[in-house]
Design a protein around this motif. Structure first.
Motif, mmCIF file in Angstrom:
data_model
loop_
_atom_site.group_PDB
_atom_site.id
_atom_site.type_symbol
_atom_site.label_atom_id
_atom_site.label_comp_id
_atom_site.label_asym_id
_atom_site.label_seq_id
_atom_site.Cartn_x
_atom_site.Cartn_y
_atom_site.Cartn_z
ATOM 1 N N UNK A 130 7.996 9.644 8.227
ATOM 2 C CA UNK A 130 8.205 10.222 9.349
ATOM 3 C C UNK A 130 8.108 9.690 10.578
ATOM 4 N N UNK A 131 9.061 9.974 11.961
ATOM 5 C CA UNK A 131 9.584 9.208 12.504
ATOM 6 C C UNK A 131 9.572 10.569 13.837
ATOM 7 N N UNK B 158 14.209 15.994 6.762
ATOM 8 C CA UNK B 158 14.484 15.003 6.388
ATOM 9 C C UNK B 158 12.857 15.219 5.789
ATOM 10 N N UNK B 159 12.926 14.484 4.043
ATOM 11 C CA UNK B 159 11.653 15.000 3.345
ATOM 12 C C UNK B 159 11.511 13.625 2.702
ATOM 13 N N UNK B 160 10.832 13.671 1.893
ATOM 14 C CA UNK B 160 9.213 12.637 1.838
ATOM 15 C C UNK B 160 9.441 12.598 0.410
ATOM 16 N N UNK C 95 17.597 15.245 3.636
ATOM 17 C CA UNK C 95 17.548 13.968 2.891
ATOM 18 C C UNK C 95 16.808 13.242 3.006
ATOM 19 N N UNK C 96 16.564 11.987 1.857
ATOM 20 C CA UNK C 96 15.655 11.826 1.284
ATOM 21 C C UNK C 96 14.902 10.667 1.826
ATOM 22 N N UNK C 97 13.802 10.102 2.847
ATOM 23 C CA UNK C 97 13.840 9.335 3.791
ATOM 24 C C UNK C 97 12.779 8.317 3.217
ATOM 25 N N UNK D 190 6.624 16.637 0.805
ATOM 26 C CA UNK D 190 6.579 16.846 2.547
ATOM 27 C C UNK D 190 7.399 16.989 3.332
ATOM 28 N N UNK D 191 7.308 17.649 4.160
ATOM 29 C CA UNK D 191 8.425 18.518 5.529
ATOM 30 C C UNK D 191 8.107 18.011 6.078
ATOM 31 N N UNK D 192 7.995 17.162 7.907
ATOM 32 C CA UNK D 192 7.801 17.121 9.301
ATOM 33 C C UNK D 192 7.259 18.334 9.851
ATOM 34 N N UNK D 193 6.815 19.080 10.079
ATOM 35 C CA UNK D 193 6.276 20.043 11.610
ATOM 36 C C UNK D 193 6.227 19.497 12.441
ATOM 37 N N UNK D 194 6.929 19.209 13.569
ATOM 38 C CA UNK D 194 6.350 18.732 14.361
ATOM 39 C C UNK D 194 5.773 19.989 15.855
#
Length: 904
Positions: free
Chosen positions: A216-217, A224-226, A255-257, A274-278
C-alpha cells in the motif's frame, strides 16, 4: 616446507600409496644392487657381497617404514587398519553387532527427530530480513503476566510517538471476510477467509515486499487489497495477470494491487489478504475498549529486547494516564519468534531431554554388551598384549570398534529419524505452527553425526580402558572353563543396568502422567451429549448493520437491521427440514469450539464494589430456540426459551446451576432479575436454571453461565461485538451418520440466500478431539520413547542375567548335584537381577519425583507426583524385570550337573 605443502604431499601419497610402495621397493633394491656391485669389484664373492651389503644396509622393513614416515598420515592409516579389523570382528559376532547397532539407532533416531523439530521451530531464522530485530508489543493485565493481549489504535499511536527503541512500527487487526472473485462467468462463489486490517507501516516493519505488484502507498484506501500467495493460487490459479482484478467483499469491491510471497505471515498464517487502515481511519476509535490491535516493531540497530522492555516499562505509567483501559497493565516486549512459537519451547525442550535420556539408556546398554563381549575376547587381548601391543594400542583398537558401531548406528538412526519425521508430518501436523515446513537439513545431519561420535566415546571409553588391562597369567593358564571376568567388571555391568532402569522409569512415569491426564479428560463429561451433533457457521453479510457513531467508551458502534434475525431464523427452519435432522438451533459459539465472551453482571438494583466486580462475571451465550433440547442439556427448574422470547417481549435469561448456587445460594433464582455488562442490555428476568456445561475440556470446574435469546440482543452494539454476532453457528442433531447430512447444508443455505457462505463444518466430537490433540500427541510421543526405553532396559537386564548364568554354570551344576531344588536355583539367579532392578527403581522414583514437575502445565486432574501413576509404572517395570530374570533362570535349571562336574 610449508604446513599445507606437507599436507598436500601426504595426501598425494595416501591416494597412490601402492605405487609409492612399489617405487620405494625398487629404490631400496637399486641401492643394494649398487653396493653389491661395488663390493664385488673389491674382490668379494657374490654371496659375500650380498651378505655384506645387507649387513651394512640394515633391516629393509625398518628402512621402508622410516622412509614412509614423512609421507604418511600414520594415525589415519592405523585407523583404517583398526576399522578393517573391527569389521572382521563384527562378522564373527553378528548378533552382538546387530543388537548394539539397533540400540544406538533407536536412540539416535529419536534425538534426530526431536532435534529436527527444535531446529525448525526454535533455531531456524524466520523468513524476514534481520528477523532478530523484529518484536511484538503486548499488554498483560495486573497480576497475570502469562496472559498477553493487543490494544487499541490510541495505544499504537502513543507508543509509536513516544518510544526511543523502535525504528519502525506497524499494527494489525484480524477479522474475517466473505469474499468472492469477480468472474466473467457471473458465478461469484463466496469463501469465508481471514483478513487483516493493517496500518501503513506494517510492511516496512516486516521488511518483506510483494512478489507481484506493490504494498500500500499513502494515497491508497481500503478499496485496494494485497492477497496472500495461498489465495492467489486457490482463487486465481496463480495467474500472473491477477493485479487489477476485483475481490467482491461484503460492503465493497476491492482491487488487487499485490501478492505476498509464499510463507509470509503476520501473526496468523491463515491470513489471506490485507486491507489498509489509514491513520485517519484509526483515529476514529482512539479510546476503543477492544484489545484487537496487534503491534509489531523493528528494533533500532544495536537495541536489545531487554533495552526495549525497559523503555516500554517506562511508558506504562503515562500510557495508563492517557488511556484508562491500560491503567495498571504492563507492556511486554518479546521477539517475533517468541510471539509465534514461544508456547512450544517448553514441550520441545522436555522432549529433547527425554530423547537424551533415551540415548543414555542405549549407551549404557551397548557398554554392557561390550563388557559381555570382552569375556569372549580375553585370550585374544592377552595374546596381543603378550606379543608387545601397548595398552594404548589396545584401547585405540577397542575405541575404533566402538566408533564404528556408533557410526553405523548413527546412519541407521538418521534414516529412521527421517522416516519418523515424514510419519510425524502426516499423523501430527497440528503440532506445528502454521506456515512452518518441517525438514531435515544439514544442521540436523551434522547433529546426527556429532551425536554418533559422542555416543561412541561415551559407551566405548570406560569398557575399553577396563578391558585393556587383562590378567595375562590367569587368562593364558585357564582351562576351558569360563571366566568370571572379575568382580569389578560385574559391578560395572550391574551399574549400567541400574542406570538403564532408573532412566527408563523417568520416561515411563512421564508418559504415564500424560496418559493418566488424557484418560481423566476423556472421562470428564462436558454437560451435554456430543454424539450426533454437527455444527456449521454462516457468516452473514455486513450489509445487515449500519454505522451508528461511537459507543460511550469511544469504540465504533453499529446498529443491526431487523433482517438479520429474519435470516437466522429462516436458515434454521430450512435446515430442520433436511432428512435425518432431529433438532436444530443456533448460537454464537460452537459447543467445545472456543472460549465464549464473558461479561460482568449484578442482581437488579445491586451496586458492586471493585473487588466484587471481578468475581461477578459469567460466560455469555446468545442462543436460538431449541438450544437445550438439541444439545440435551438438562433443565433443572423453570422453563426454556421459546419463539415468543423476541425483541418485543420481556428480556429473559437462563443461568446454569453453578451460577445459581454461587450467587443465589438459598434463594430461588427463577423470577429474579439480573443486569449484564453488555452495552445497551436491559435487565433480564431469570426464567430457568439449566445444567452446567464445560465449553473448554480443560476447565476443572464449571463456570457461571448466562444464556440469552438471540432475538433479544440489543440492536446497537460495539462493532467488534457485531463481527461475532454476524457469524451464526448452527447446531443440529442427526440420527444418521453426520457425513450423510453435511452435503445438504450448503444447498439448504444457498436456497435461503445464495450470497451466504457456509464454513467450518465440523462434528462436535471433532471439536472435542481438537481440544485434546496436543496432549494426545505429547502422550503418544513420550509413550513411544518410554516403550523403547523399557525394551532397552529389558535387553540390558536379560543380557547381564544370561551372562551371569553362563559364568556360573559350574557353580549351579555343583549346587544341583548337591541337592539344590529348582526353586533355590531360580531364587539364586533372580535375586541378583531383582537387586539391580530394585536399586534402579529407587533411583528412578527419586529422580522422577524431581523431574516430572516440568510436566505440570500439561497435566489435568493429576499431580506431577500422582501415587497411582507411580505405582502402575513400578508394577509394569517389575513385570518386565521378572520376565528378564525368569528366562535366564529357566535356562539355569537345564544345566546338567554331570557336565559341570566334568568341567571342574
Amino acid at each position: 616446507m610449508g604446513f599445507w605443502t606437507a599436507i598436500g604431499r601426504r595426501a598425494a601419497h595416501f591416494m597412490r600409496r601402492t605405487q609409492f610402495d612399489r617405487e620405494l621397493d625398487e629404490e631400496i633394491r637399486f641401492h643394494l644392487d649398487t653396493r653389491i656391485e661395488e663390493l664385488e669389484k673389491d674382490g668379494l664373492t657374490h654371496a659375500d657381497a650380498v651378505m655384506q651389503a645387507q649387513k651394512e644396509f640394515g633391516s629393509r622393513l625398518r628402512t621402508a617404514e622410516e622412509s614412509r614416515e614423512p609421507w604418511r598420515f600414520q594415525w589415519l592409516e592405523d585407523l583404517f587398519v583398526d576399522l578393517r579389523y573391527a569389521v572382521r570382528s563384527f562378522g564373527r559376532s553378528p548378533v552382538f553387532a546387530l543388537t548394539a547397532i539397533g540400540c544406538l539407532a533407536l536412540g539416535i533416531a529419536a534425538n534426530t527427530l526431536i532435534f529436527s523439530l527444535v531446529n525448525t521451530i526454535l533455531l531456524r531464522a524466520l523468513p524476514y530480513p534481520n528477523a532478530d530485530r523484529l518484536a511484538m508489543v503486548r499488554f498483560t493485565p495486573p497480576n497475570e503476566p502469562d496472559q498477553k493481549f493487543g490494544s487499541n489504535s490510541g495505544t499504537y499511536f502513543f507508543i509509536r510517538e513516544h518510544n526511543r527503541v523502535f525504528e519502525r512500527m506497524g499494527g494489525l487487526r484480524l477479522t474475517s471476510f466473505s469474499i468472492a472473485a469477480d468472474r466473467s462467468d457471473g458465478d461469484p462463489t463466496r469463501a469465508w477467509v481471514l483478513g487483516g486490517w493493517v496500518s501503513p507501516g506494517l510492511t516496512d516493519t516486516m521488511g518483506v515486499s510483494p512478489i507481484l505488484g506493490r504494498w500500500f502507498a499513502k494515497a491508497d484506501d481500503s478499496l485496494n487489497v494485497v492477497i496472500s500467495y495461498g489465495l492467489w493460487q486457490r482463487m486465481f490459479g496463480g495467474s500472473p495477470d491477477v493485479l487489477g482484478k476485483k475481490l467482491i467483499l461484503d460492503l465493497a469491491v476491492a482491487s488487487i494491487v499485490g501478492v505476498m510471497p509464499a510463507g509470509y505471515q503476520t501473526l496468523n498464517p491463515d491470513i489471506d489478504f490485507w486491507r489498509l487502515q489509514t491513520d485517519e481511519n484509526l483515529a476514529n476509535a482512539l479510546r476503543s475498549p477492544n484489545r484487537v490491535f496487534n503491534l509489531f516493531a523493528r528494533l533500532k540497530p544495536g537495541v536489545t529486547i531487554e533495552q526495549a522492555q525497559a523503555d516500554m516499562s517506562s511508558l506504562a505509567g503515562p500510557l495508563g494516564e492517557q488511556y484508562e483501559m491500560n491503567r495498571g497493565w504492563n507492556i511486554k516486549v518479546e521477539s517475533l519468534r517468541e510471539a509465534y512459537v514461544g508456547h512450544l519451547r517448553l514441550p520441545l525442550l522436555v522432549f529433547q531431554g527425554a530423547v537424551l535420556i533415551l540415548l543414555l539408556i542405549a549407551c549404557a546398554n551397548v557398554a554392557g554388551l561390550l563388557l559381555a563381549q570382552a569375556n569372549t575376547r580375553q585370550k585374544e587381548l592377552a595374546v596381543r598384549t603378550a606379543l608387545g601391543s601397548t595398552r594404548a594400542r589396545v584401547v585405540r583398537q577397542l575405541l575404533a570398534e566402538s566408533l564404528l558401531l556408533s557410526l553405523m548406528g548413527g546412519l541407521a538412526g538418521v534414516a529412521l529419524g527421517w522416516a519418523g519425521l515424514e510419519m510425524f508430518k502426516t499423523l501430527a501436523p497440528s503440532v506445528l505452527p502454521g506456515g512452518i515446513r518441517l525438514t531435515m537439513d544439514l544442521l540436523v545431519l551434522g547433529f546426527g553425526l556429532m551425536l554418533s561420535l559422542a555416543t561412541g566415546l561415551i559407551f566405548g571409553t570406560l569398557p575399553a580402558v577396563h578391558i585393556s588391562r587383562p590378567d595375562l597369567m590367569g587368562i593364558l593358564r585357564e582351562s576351558s572353563r569360563s571366566t568370571t571376568g572379575g568382580a569389578f567388571r560385574q559391578r560395572l555391568r550391574g551399574a549400567f543396568v541400574v542406570s538403564q532402569v532408573a532412566l527408563a522409569l523417568i520416561l515411563l512415569i512421564g508418559a504415564g502422567l500424560l496418559t493418566h491426564s488424557l484418560l481423566r479428560l476423556n472421562m470428564a463429561q462436558p454437560g451435554f451429549s456430543p454424539h450426533g451433533l454437527v455444527t456449521f457457521q454462516v457468516p452473514f453479510s455486513r450489509t445487515l448493520y449500519r454505522g451508528a457513531g461511537n459507543t460511550p467508551t469511544g469504540g465504533l458502534q453499529v446498529e443491526m437491521t431487523p433482517k438479520f434475525n429474519v435470516l437466522t431464523e429462516r436458515v434454521r427452519d430450512q435446515v430442520a427440514n433436511i432428512p435425518g435432522v432431529e433438532a436444530v438451533t443456533f448460537a454464537m459459539t460452537p459447543p467445545l469450539g472456543g472460549a465464549p465472551r464473558r461479561f460482568p453482571f449484578s442482581k437488579d438494583g445491586q451496586i458492586l464494589g471493585s473487588a466484587e466486580q471481578e468475581a461477578w462475571t459469567a460466560e455469555w451465550y446468545p442462543i436460538g430456540a431449541g438450544y437445550f433440547q438439541t444439545l440435551k442439556i438438562p433443565l433443572i427448574r423453570g422453563r426454556e426459551f421459546n419463539l415468543q422470547d423476541s425483541s418485543s417481549s420481556v428480556p429473559v435469561a437462563l443461568i446454569n446451576e453453578t451460577m445459581a448456587q454461587r450467587f443465589f445460594r438459598s434463594e430461588d433464582p427463577v423470577g429474579k432479575r439480573i443486569q449484564t455488562g453488555l452495552l445497551y442490555d436491559s435487565p433480564r428476568e431469570i426464567v430457568g436454571v439449566v445444567g452446567d456445561v464445560r465449553q473448554d475440556r480443560y476447565q476443572y470446574s464449571p463456570q457461571p453461565q448466562i444464556y440469552v435469546p438471540h432475538g433479544q440482543l440489543p440492536a446497537k452494539m460495539d462493532m467488534s461485538m457485531s463481527f461475532d454476532v454476524l457469524v451464526a453457528t448452527y447446531i443440529l442433531r442427526t440420527n444418521l451418520d453426520p457425513a450423510a447430512v453435511i452435503p445438504s447444508l450448503r444447498k439448504t443455505v444457498a436456497a435461503v440466500d445464495s450470497s451466504q457462505a457456509v464454513t467450518n463444518v465440523f462434528t462436535v466430537e471433532q471439536y472435542a478431539a481438537g481440544q485434546l490433540q496436543d496432549l494426545r500427541h505429547y502422550a503418544a510421543l513420550l509413550s513411544i520413547f518410554g516403550g523403547i526405553s523399557i525394551l532397552l532396559s529389558f535387553i540390558g537386564l536379560f543380557g547381564i542375567m544370561a551372562h551371569a548364568v553362563s559364568q556360573r554354570t559350574n557353580e549351579i551344576g555343583i549346587r544341583v548335584a548337591l541337592g539344590a531344588t529348582s526353586g533355590a536355583v531360580m531364587a539364586l539367579i533372580a535375586r541378583q537381577g531383582f537387586a539391580l532392578v530394585g536399586f534402579g527403581m529407587l533411583l528412578g522414583v527419586g529422580a522422577s519425583y524431581a523431574l516430572t514437575r516440568v510436566l505440570g502445565r500439561f497435566l489435568w486432574g493429576v499431580s506431577a507426583t500422582d501415587p497411582l501413576t507411580f505405582l502402575v509404572v513400578l508394577l509394569a517395570m517389575a513385570a518386565v524385570a521378572s520376565i528378564a530374570c525368569y528366562l535366564p533362570a529357566r535356562r539355569a535349571l537345564k544345566i546338567d550337573p554331570i557336565i559341570a562336574l566334568r568341567l571342574e
